[in-house]
Design a protein around this motif. Structure first.
Motif, PDB file in Angstrom:
ATOM      1  N   ILE A 146       0.845  -1.206   0.000  1.00 13.61           N
ATOM      2  CA  ILE A 146       0.000   0.000   0.000  1.00 13.61           C
ATOM      3  C   ILE A 146       0.876   1.250   0.000  1.00 13.61           C
ATOM      4  N   GLU A 147       1.887   1.279   0.871  1.00 12.23           N
ATOM      5  CA  GLU A 147       2.770   2.446   0.948  1.00 12.23           C
ATOM      6  C   GLU A 147       3.471   2.691  -0.385  1.00 12.23           C
ATOM      7  N   GLU A 148       3.929   1.633  -1.001  1.00  8.88           N
ATOM      8  CA  GLU A 148       4.625   1.750  -2.293  1.00  8.88           C
ATOM      9  C   GLU A 148       3.693   2.283  -3.374  1.00  8.88           C
ATOM     10  N   GLN A 149       2.472   1.779  -3.415  1.00  7.63           N
ATOM     11  CA  GLN A 149       1.513   2.205  -4.441  1.00  7.63           C
ATOM     12  C   GLN A 149       1.089   3.666  -4.235  1.00  7.63           C
ATOM     13  N   VAL A 150       0.912   4.073  -2.986  1.00  7.12           N
ATOM     14  CA  VAL A 150       0.557   5.463  -2.699  1.00  7.12           C
ATOM     15  C   VAL A 150       1.675   6.394  -3.155  1.00  7.12           C
ATOM     16  N   ASN A 151       2.910   6.064  -2.833  1.00  5.65           N
ATOM     17  CA  ASN A 151       4.032   6.925  -3.220  1.00  5.65           C
ATOM     18  C   ASN A 151       4.254   6.942  -4.728  1.00  5.65           C
ATOM     19  N   THR A 152       3.946   5.844  -5.395  1.00  4.48           N
ATOM     20  CA  THR A 152       4.014   5.821  -6.860  1.00  4.48           C
ATOM     21  C   THR A 152       2.978   6.780  -7.453  1.00  4.48           C
ATOM     22  N   ALA A 153       1.777   6.791  -6.851  1.00  6.67           N
ATOM     23  CA  ALA A 153       0.722   7.706  -7.321  1.00  6.67           C
ATOM     24  C   ALA A 153       1.091   9.161  -7.060  1.00  6.67           C
ATOM     25  N   ILE A 154       1.707   9.420  -5.929  1.00 13.23           N
ATOM     26  CA  ILE A 154       2.150  10.786  -5.615  1.00 13.23           C
ATOM     27  C   ILE A 154       3.167  11.250  -6.650  1.00 13.23           C
ATOM     28  N   GLU A 155       4.117  10.413  -6.935  1.00  8.24           N
ATOM     29  CA  GLU A 155       5.187  10.754  -7.879  1.00  8.24           C
ATOM     30  C   GLU A 155       4.652  10.899  -9.305  1.00  8.24           C
ATOM     31  N   ALA A 156       3.548  10.208  -9.619  1.00 11.57           N
ATOM     32  CA  ALA A 156       2.950  10.297 -10.966  1.00 11.57           C
ATOM     33  C   ALA A 156       2.387  11.681 -11.242  1.00 11.57           C
ATOM     34  N   ASP A 157       2.192  12.472 -10.196  1.00 13.61           N
ATOM     35  CA  ASP A 157       1.774  13.877 -10.306  1.00 13.61           C
ATOM     36  C   ASP A 157       0.435  14.039 -11.014  1.00 13.61           C
ATOM     37  N   TYR A 158      -0.540  13.246 -10.568  1.00 17.48           N
ATOM     38  CA  TYR A 158      -1.893  13.374 -11.111  1.00 17.48           C
ATOM     39  C   TYR A 158      -2.452  14.771 -10.801  1.00 17.48           C
ATOM     40  N   PRO A 159      -3.127  15.404 -11.761  1.00 18.80           N
ATOM     41  CA  PRO A 159      -3.798  16.681 -11.468  1.00 18.80           C
ATOM     42  C   PRO A 159      -5.044  16.440 -10.618  1.00 18.80           C
ATOM     43  N   ILE A 160      -5.424  17.468  -9.853  1.00 20.03           N
ATOM     44  CA  ILE A 160      -6.599  17.369  -8.983  1.00 20.03           C
ATOM     45  C   ILE A 160      -7.610  18.435  -9.389  1.00 20.03           C
ATOM     46  N   ARG A 161      -8.834  18.005  -9.633  1.00 18.43           N
ATOM     47  CA  ARG A 161      -9.910  18.913 -10.036  1.00 18.43           C
ATOM     48  C   ARG A 161     -10.973  18.947  -8.942  1.00 18.43           C
ATOM     49  N   VAL A 162     -11.518  20.134  -8.708  1.00 19.30           N
ATOM     50  CA  VAL A 162     -12.598  20.295  -7.732  1.00 19.30           C
ATOM     51  C   VAL A 162     -13.765  20.982  -8.436  1.00 19.30           C
TER      52      VAL A 162
END
Length: 242
Positions: A146-162
């Motif tokens: 879980i920790e590895e997958q979360v940090n991979t997603a963080i590094e992927a730099d997904y944009p955030i829309r609200v």
């Protein structure tokens, strides 16, 4: 009477000019505010409110939202009704909350995507956060994954829309509410959506960063067994260098 919630449209708003529209003791209601009053596990903003001919800035010592009005409790007697004031939030604290809140969305997004498991609770603190899941198995191997997958997603730099959607359209989205119990008010007409584009989409009322890399990285520092099918993960953020 309704308070315009500036943090709903731009989480990076740290100061605003507003008018006092109601007073109850040392509590004031404003026609607009940048202060997040707390809720959904996110702590309320800290900061000051100033106005003309003031001896010293008034600290906002607590906040609450009642109906559509945000109340700011001051450590200083407020000025008269109709006074123009300037509200300034503690930006370092707010940005920490934004990064933490986004980290928790990534965490529950990964756990939902990988295991189809719902959230049972969560809370943010100034230096850490925790989230509970309806999870039976939480061994060391799964924690590391879980920790590895979360940090991979963080590094992927997904944009955030609200953005907001009408109730019917919002609830047509599968798995919009990720908590085991739906906490959205039954009479809500518009639903505020926080989308981590390509990863996660949830109904949410809090503040967030603009892209996942701002989180910096997370470490799962503690786990707890809160029941046969209820496990708690506690996280801390790594630093973020823009």
């Amino acid at each position: 009477m309704k308070t315009k919630l500036l943090y709903h449209t731009n989480s990076f708003t740290y100061e605003c000019t507003a008018t006092i529209v109601a007073i109850e003791g040392d509590d004031i209601a404003l026609d607009a505010t940048a202060f997040y009053p707390g809720g959904g596990g996110q702590m309320a903003d800290r900061g000051i409110i100033t106005w003309e001919n003031q001896d010293y800035p008034a600290s906002v010592i607590s906040m609450h939202k009642r109906n559509d009005i945000v109340w700011h409790s001051l450590d200083y007697p407020p000025p008269p009704l109709g006074t123009k004031v300037v509200g300034t939030i503690d930006w370092d604290f707010r940005y920490q909350m934004m990064r933490t809140h986004t980290a928790l969305h990534i965490l529950c997004g990964i756990i939902w995507k990988e295991f189809g498991i719902q959230v049972t609770g969560g809370q943010m603190y100034p230096d850490r956060a925790r989230m509970d899941f309806a999870m039976e198995n939480l061994d060391k191997e799964r924690i590391n994954y879980i920790e590895e997958q979360v940090n991979t997603a963080i590094e992927a730099d997904y944009p955030i829309r609200v953005y907001s959607l009408p109730r019917e359209k919002a609830f047509a989205i599968p798995d919009l509410v990720r908590t085991k119990i739906n906490l959205l008010p039954p009479d809500i007409e518009e639903v505020r959506i926080v989308e981590i584009v390509g990863l996660d989409l949830q109904a949410d009322g809090g503040t967030h960063v603009n892209h996942t890399r701002e989180v910096g990285g997370i470490r799962i520092t503690k786990t707890e067994n809160k029941g046969r099918i209820n496990k708690r993960l506690e996280i801390m953020l790594d630093s973020y260098n823009s």
